[in-house]
Design an enzyme around this catalytic site. Sequence first.
Site, PDB file in Angstrom:
ATOM      1  N   GLY A  36     -13.021 -53.226 -51.361  1.00  0.00           N
ATOM      2  CA  GLY A  36     -11.986 -52.406 -50.722  1.00  0.00           C
ATOM      3  C   GLY A  36     -12.436 -51.965 -49.333  1.00  0.00           C
ATOM      4  CG  HIS A  37     -15.650 -49.207 -49.056  1.00  0.00           C
ATOM      5  ND1 HIS A  37     -16.241 -49.227 -50.288  1.00  0.00           N
ATOM      6  CD2 HIS A  37     -15.193 -47.934 -48.879  1.00  0.00           C
ATOM      7  CE1 HIS A  37     -16.161 -48.019 -50.838  1.00  0.00           C
ATOM      8  NE2 HIS A  37     -15.527 -47.214 -50.017  1.00  0.00           N
ATOM      9  NE  ARG A 187     -15.616 -39.728 -57.781  1.00  0.00           N
ATOM     10  CZ  ARG A 187     -15.106 -39.279 -56.625  1.00  0.00           C
ATOM     11  NH1 ARG A 187     -14.101 -39.915 -56.041  1.00  0.00           N
ATOM     12  NH2 ARG A 187     -15.593 -38.197 -56.050  1.00  0.00           N
TER      13      ARG A 187
HETATM   14  P1  AMP Z   1     -14.282 -43.794 -50.168  1.00  0.00           P
HETATM   15  O1  AMP Z   1     -15.608 -44.358 -49.770  1.00  0.00           O
HETATM   16  O2  AMP Z   1     -13.978 -43.937 -51.615  1.00  0.00           O
HETATM   17  O3  AMP Z   1     -14.047 -42.409 -49.621  1.00  0.00           O
HETATM   18  O4  AMP Z   1     -13.196 -44.702 -49.450  1.00  0.00           O
HETATM   19  C1  AMP Z   1     -13.252 -44.972 -48.081  1.00  0.00           C
HETATM   20  C2  AMP Z   1     -11.998 -45.683 -47.665  1.00  0.00           C
HETATM   21  O5  AMP Z   1     -11.870 -46.896 -48.417  1.00  0.00           O
HETATM   22  C3  AMP Z   1     -10.726 -44.869 -47.917  1.00  0.00           C
HETATM   23  O6  AMP Z   1      -9.813 -45.070 -46.839  1.00  0.00           O
HETATM   24  C4  AMP Z   1     -10.208 -45.477 -49.199  1.00  0.00           C
HETATM   25  O7  AMP Z   1      -8.810 -45.341 -49.352  1.00  0.00           O
HETATM   26  C5  AMP Z   1     -10.582 -46.937 -49.001  1.00  0.00           C
HETATM   27  N1  AMP Z   1     -10.639 -47.609 -50.306  1.00  0.00           N
HETATM   28  C6  AMP Z   1     -11.285 -47.197 -51.413  1.00  0.00           C
HETATM   29  N2  AMP Z   1     -11.054 -48.050 -52.436  1.00  0.00           N
HETATM   30  C7  AMP Z   1     -10.231 -49.004 -51.960  1.00  0.00           C
HETATM   31  C8  AMP Z   1      -9.616 -50.160 -52.531  1.00  0.00           C
HETATM   32  N3  AMP Z   1      -9.799 -50.508 -53.794  1.00  0.00           N
HETATM   33  N4  AMP Z   1      -8.829 -50.926 -51.730  1.00  0.00           N
HETATM   34  C9  AMP Z   1      -8.619 -50.579 -50.425  1.00  0.00           C
HETATM   35  N5  AMP Z   1      -9.173 -49.509 -49.827  1.00  0.00           N
HETATM   36  C10 AMP Z   1      -9.965 -48.727 -50.581  1.00  0.00           C
END
Ligand code: AMP
Length: 278
Positions: A36-37, A187
């Site tokens: 995702g990132h 997570r």
């Molecule tokens: P986090 O590290 O979980 O705070 O996420 C950082 C960024 O990655 C945020 O903009 C999230 O929405 C995005 N993100 C997290 N998981 C996904 C995913 N499965 N698909 C797309 N973007 C994601």
Amino acid sequence: MRLIETIEELKQWVSENKATGAGIGLVPTMGFLHEGHMKLVETAKRENDVVLMSIFVNPAQFGPNEDFERYPRDMERDQELAQTAGADAIFAPSAGEIYPRESAIVISAGRLADQLCGKSRPGHFDGVLKVVTKLFHLSEADRAYFGQKDAQQLAIIESLVEDFNFPLEIRRVETVREPDGLAKSSRNIYLTGQERAEAPHLKKALEMGKQLAIGGMDPIPAMTDYLGENCSGTIDYIQLLSYPDLTENVTGEAILALAVQFEKARLIDNLLFTIKGN
Ligand code: AMP
């Protein structure tokens, strides 16, 4: 790829890039990177000359009983993945670097935090706004990239930028999923084997609810029953709202979102779609 740990060094990197006229794309994260990132970085790389990824587990967005201490971290692996995805620099500051003193000014997400995750995580989105405001200013980014996976966060950040004339564009990136439909999340490693097997039912419940909502029916009872039968976790919420303004008047762009608390992991997911008026 540069690893930057201080604001001083970041300002230097930004001014070097601005001097050459480079467009800067910012990808804020809390690390423990997954596809995702990576998709956020790849999208940013296509649309900007250089990409800055921030990796910062932001204490301001965790409640007292949440998982700040045990949030997964792996800086070495993150550096490799960020580089592979095309990041030019990582900004990974300490908490003391970002928050050198208690700030007198409080930024509040207001009514947008009254729904969905905001209800069960009081103060969470204020903490998100606190850090992204700093990151937007420090990076002088032209565009910042956020995932639809965290759709309420995305809506709140879009509103921040619009309401306060931040000179950058917010870009939405679609949710990246496992082959069985589970949304990728740092997570997910907290899930037990049994919970991991149940977790794809979140997306299935959303798909079923989407069809009901598009057909003009209330999707919540059927989704509640379905998840009750197929998941051992506790439903925190299931909500159908307008998007991105998060009101209960749901004609037009809508969000169907849910959160399920498993033993150690609270998973969230959502679908965005259009509901036609009569
Ligand atoms: P986090 O590290 O979980 O705070 O996420 C950082 C960024 O990655 C945020 O903009 C999230 O929405 C995005 N993100 C997290 N998981 C996904 C995913 N499965 N698909 C797309 N973007 C994601």
